[in-house]
Design an enzyme around this catalytic site. Structure first.
Site, PDB file in Angstrom:
ATOM      1  N   HIS A  36       6.491  37.908  35.698  1.00 28.83           N
ATOM      2  CA  HIS A  36       7.802  38.359  35.364  1.00 28.83           C
ATOM      3  C   HIS A  36       7.807  39.744  36.062  1.00 28.83           C
ATOM      4  CE1 HIS A  36      10.156  35.913  32.861  1.00 28.83           C
ATOM      5  NE2 HIS A  36       9.448  35.716  31.879  1.00 28.83           N
TER       6      HIS A  36
ATOM      7  N   HIS B  29       1.956  34.573  32.615  1.00 21.39           N
ATOM      8  CA  HIS B  29       3.618  34.347  32.585  1.00 21.39           C
ATOM      9  C   HIS B  29       4.406  35.723  32.459  1.00 21.39           C
ATOM     10  CE1 HIS B  29       7.311  32.493  31.014  1.00 21.39           C
ATOM     11  NE2 HIS B  29       7.568  33.684  30.575  1.00 21.39           N
ATOM     12  N   GLU B  30       3.658  36.656  31.749  1.00 22.57           N
ATOM     13  CA  GLU B  30       4.158  38.110  31.717  1.00 22.57           C
ATOM     14  C   GLU B  30       4.037  38.775  32.885  1.00 22.57           C
ATOM     15  OE1 GLU B  30       6.122  38.537  29.516  1.00 22.57           O
ATOM     16  OE2 GLU B  30       5.932  36.913  28.186  1.00 22.57           O
TER      17      GLU B  30
ATOM     18  N   GLU C 244      12.463  32.056  33.803  1.00 24.76           N
ATOM     19  CA  GLU C 244      11.625  31.622  32.721  1.00 24.76           C
ATOM     20  C   GLU C 244      10.655  30.441  33.554  1.00 24.76           C
ATOM     21  OE1 GLU C 244      10.491  33.093  29.952  1.00 24.76           O
ATOM     22  OE2 GLU C 244      11.962  34.783  30.218  1.00 24.76           O
TER      23      GLU C 244
END
Length: 255
Positions: free
Chosen positions: A122, A118-119, A191
């Site tokens: 980003h 997930h990071e 997100e």
């Protein structure tokens, strides 16, 4: 947000005002490199090394390889055993991920892989720069709304107190709040997109969903079950989607 800003600029100075408002709202690229000294000064986070945590860096290398990143983000640990959180900073050319000690202790390897993915999403999507642009737009909207208000007052005085168009006055008064709501909506969309990318990078929806559940329970405590299904107007004030929405989106993508 650009349209709101352009409208305020037009009220103040016509076409020239639009150009000046929009030109001053884009953040500069080429952020300074993220150094260990800077990370320690900002967050108190220490740089981790592959020699000390080979399994964690193996997970990161696998995720970054699938994401197509040519450079692995630096990994930092924040000495906070009672906190579970993760943060992504920087761009694909020089990113960093901060993991708290509580997160590393409280999640399984599969769950940590989902959070790392997930990071990494980003960073790959350059979300830090995108949200920086949104923040610049919100600030510019606030500033130019004030200038537009002054311009309208001056116009009223010069025209003997003529009433300002009600729709225009209402839009101007609501512009700062609308800019804030649009910025929060953008954050929620990014997100959800990072969740979808994490699922693509790991292929493990179960681990990602259980990680989100643990984080929700940790941060919300006894109110977790109520917040997980938050709906209605309060949803618009969140920077992150409700966990139920994130889980539902992941399940629909996975199955």
């Amino acid at each position: 947000m650009m349209m709101l800003l352009a409208l305020c600029g037009w009220i103040v100075g016509g076409a020239e005002g639009v150009q000046r408002a929009l030109m001053g709202s884009v953040p500069r690229r080429g952020d300074s490199a993220i150094s260990p000294e800077m990370m320690y000064r900002w967050f108190g986070a220490r740089l981790l090394s592959p020699a000390g945590l080979p399994k964690l860096f193996g997970i990161l290398a696998n995720v970054c390889g699938r994401a197509g990143l040519s450079r692995l983000p630096d990994l930092y640990c924040l000495a906070a055993p009672g906190d579970m959180n993760a943060y992504a900073l920087g761009s694909p050319g020089g990113g960093a991920i901060v993991l708290t000690e509580g997160l590393l202790r409280g999640l399984t390897c599969g769950e940590i892989a989902g959070i790392l993915a997930h990071e990494v999403a980003h960073i790959r999507n350059n979300d830090a720069w995108t949200m920086s642009w949104a923040a610049s737009l919100r600030c510019a909207i606030n500033n130019w709304t004030a200038l537009a208000g002054l311009s309208l007052l001056r116009t009223q005085r010069h025209h003997g107190g003529l009433a300002v168009s009600q729709p225009l006055a209402a839009l101007l008064s609501a512009a700062p709040a609308l800019g804030q709501l649009l910025g929060l909506a953008l954050s929620r969309v990014r997100e959800l997109d990072a969740d979808a990318t994490a699922l693509e990078l790991t292929g493990d929806s179960h681990a990602l969903i259980t990680a989100l559940g643990k984080l929700e329970r940790h941060h919300a405590g006894p109110a977790a079950s109520a917040l997980a299904f938050e709906d209605g107007s309060m949803r618009l004030l969140r920077s992150h989607p409700a966990t139920s929405e994130r889980v539902g989106t992941l399940l629909s993508l996975a199955y």
